[in-house]
Design a protein around this motif. Structure first.
Motif, mmCIF file in Angstrom:
data_model
loop_
_atom_site.group_PDB
_atom_site.id
_atom_site.type_symbol
_atom_site.label_atom_id
_atom_site.label_comp_id
_atom_site.label_asym_id
_atom_site.label_seq_id
_atom_site.Cartn_x
_atom_site.Cartn_y
_atom_site.Cartn_z
ATOM 1 N N PRO A 184 13.210 25.067 24.860
ATOM 2 C CA PRO A 184 12.807 24.258 26.019
ATOM 3 C C PRO A 184 13.141 22.779 25.870
ATOM 4 O O PRO A 184 13.481 22.118 26.861
ATOM 5 N N GLN A 187 16.790 22.138 27.129
ATOM 6 C CA GLN A 187 17.280 22.692 28.387
ATOM 7 C C GLN A 187 17.524 21.632 29.459
ATOM 8 O O GLN A 187 18.395 21.806 30.303
ATOM 9 N N ARG A 188 16.766 20.528 29.441
ATOM 10 C CA ARG A 188 16.843 19.556 30.545
ATOM 11 C C ARG A 188 17.725 18.349 30.239
ATOM 12 O O ARG A 188 17.753 17.392 31.012
ATOM 13 N N TYR A 202 11.121 15.300 26.056
ATOM 14 C CA TYR A 202 11.576 16.686 26.263
ATOM 15 C C TYR A 202 10.912 17.684 25.315
ATOM 16 O O TYR A 202 10.850 18.875 25.615
ATOM 17 N N ALA A 207 4.723 24.062 22.975
ATOM 18 C CA ALA A 207 5.496 24.927 23.880
ATOM 19 C C ALA A 207 5.890 26.245 23.224
ATOM 20 O O ALA A 207 6.841 26.885 23.648
ATOM 21 N N LYS A 210 9.649 28.577 20.345
ATOM 22 C CA LYS A 210 11.049 28.410 20.758
ATOM 23 C C LYS A 210 11.580 27.019 20.423
ATOM 24 O O LYS A 210 12.784 26.823 20.317
ATOM 25 N N ASN A 211 10.696 26.056 20.271
ATOM 26 C CA ASN A 211 11.126 24.690 20.004
ATOM 27 C C ASN A 211 11.339 24.394 18.525
ATOM 28 O O ASN A 211 11.663 23.256 18.176
#
Length: 422
Positions: A184, A187-188, A202, A207, A210-211
């Motif tokens: 995550p 991704q942005r 970010y 989260a 996954k981070n």
């Protein structure tokens, strides 16, 4: 000293003195006296070699050949992320298959040993649920988050533990491209430079797992908290823990030197550690950080940076203790020469190819994120024996794992690799 046109060295002089002395000894004492003098001569030769600065390490291969110890076959490799660990995985898989060893493979349809969760034994195919019924494997090398008490239940007591680290600047850059659509935090943003300019904008440590690819990923792989504050006592404790558990930590940035040292520690043959680069990206998907971003990356991944700096020092200390500079040069050239020979023997082209240009589907690597992962085409007309050798060296890790799984567990459902059917 010159005699009869021939240069006389120190050894010639000692032998002459030995012959002169034995002329004055007669009777039953003659043989005993010769033995004593012979031992004295041997001692004198070694003293003179030391005086002449002869490198005793150059004699060690001769001594080892006379009493060669068997190769190490119980091995645990902590496969860190984006560190050329897929190439080492291939080396270990090949050794396991060629020596008919057992490998601790992910259970069922899984491809990892529980990663990113801390490892427990139930992630291994074939392990008994009852902890009193341990199944000891020879090789353990798939992705896992290190948890020593649980790993001990899988591996024998004499297991050799090793891992590999990469400069965190390059490791983070590779993770960003590879996990761009998965983490995550990545991704942005369009680039790693953009991310590092304001990472907390970010990155969210709540989260989920996954981070973990976005911050101190190697530290996390060793079982530690990748979001922990960088405090001296904590860092020192963790580094000491790694040193206690691992016999060797290699460096991606000096891969060939790492293979030379690993081969010596494992007492393997040269071909056992010769490899082709696997899971390598195309040049167009490799980015280069600005100087400002490099400094930001060091601060952002400060725990990884501490880990890397520490074991960068220990690696070179171990390497120089093991080999003289001359030995290192010779063994590096042997390794590289053999790699060139096998490249010429096996591959149509020494440069890896985009997946669309790889003829054999079973040699096509898995693609992830924005990375373009390359693979190899084998030469046509190889005999069966050579073909098997070349296929093993060029086989991506998922396909090789599925192959070993079918060999070890023929009654289990084979591993399914969906991307091969796309």
């Amino acid at each position: 000293m010159v005699l009869g046109g021939r240069h006389r060295g120190p050894l010639d002089f000692l032998l002459e003195q030995f012959r002169k002395l034995t002329k004055y000894v007669d009777g039953t004492a003659h043989r005993s006296f010769q033995v004593v003098l012979f031992l004295f001569l041997v001692l004198a030769v070694f003293l003179m070699l030391g005086f002449l600065h002869v490198d005793f390490k150059l004699l060690s291969p001769l001594l080892r050949d006379k009493a060669q110890e068997p190769p190490v076959t119980n091995i645990m490799f902590l496969k860190t992320h984006k560190t050329a660990s897929s190439t080492i995985l291939n080396i270990l898989y090949r050794f396991s298959e060629s020596h008919n060893l057992s490998t601790a493979l992910p259970e069922g349809s899984s491809f990892h040993l529980g990663y990113p969760w801390l490892f427990v034994t139930r992630y291994v195919e074939g392990m008994q649920q009852d902890d009193s019924l341990h199944h000891r494997f020879n090789i353990m090398c798939n992705h896992l988050r290190f948890n020593f008490p649980e790993v001990q239940k899988v591996m024998p007591n004499d297991t050799f533990y090793f891992s590999i680290l990469r400069n965190p600047l390059f490791q983070l850059e590779s993770s960003f491209i590879y996990y761009k659509s998965y983490a995550p935090a990545f991704q942005r943003v369009k680039s790693l430079d953009e991310f590092l300019a304001d990472p907390w904008k970010y990155y969210n440590d709540s989260a989920g797992l996954k981070n973990v690819y976005a911050k101190n990923n190697m530290w996390f792989d060793f079982g530690f908290d990748n979001n922990a504050p960088v405090e001296a006592d904590y860092v020192h404790t963790c580094l000491a823990e790694v040193e206690r558990r691992f016999h060797l930590v290699l460096l991606t940035d000096h891969f060939d030197e790492s293979m030379v040292l690993l081969r010596r520690r494992l007492r393997w043959q040269l071909d056992d550690v010769v490899s082709f680069k696997l899971n390598v990206r195309s040049e167009r998907t490799i980015s280069h950080l600005t100087p400002e971003s490099q400094e930001r990356a060091k601060r952002w991944c400060a725990l990884d940076w501490q880990l890397y700096r520490h074991f960068n020092r220990t690696f070179w200390t171990q390497l120089h203790a093991e080999l003289s500079p001359r030995q290192l040069r010779e063994e590096l050239e042997q390794l590289r020469a053999r790699r060139r020979e096998l490249t010429t023997l096996c591959l149509q082209d020494p440069e890896p190819k985009n997946k669309t240009h790889i003829d054999d589907w079973n040699l096509r690597p898995y693609q992830s994120g924005n990375a373009e992962i390359l693979g190899y085409n084998l030469r046509d007309g190889l005999d069966n024996s050579t073909l098997r050798i070349c296929q093993r060296m060029a086989m991506p890790e998922l396909q090789y794992m599925a192959h070993l799984y079918s060999l070890q567990f023929p009654n289990k459902t084979p591993k399914n690799i969906p991307f091969l059917k796309e």
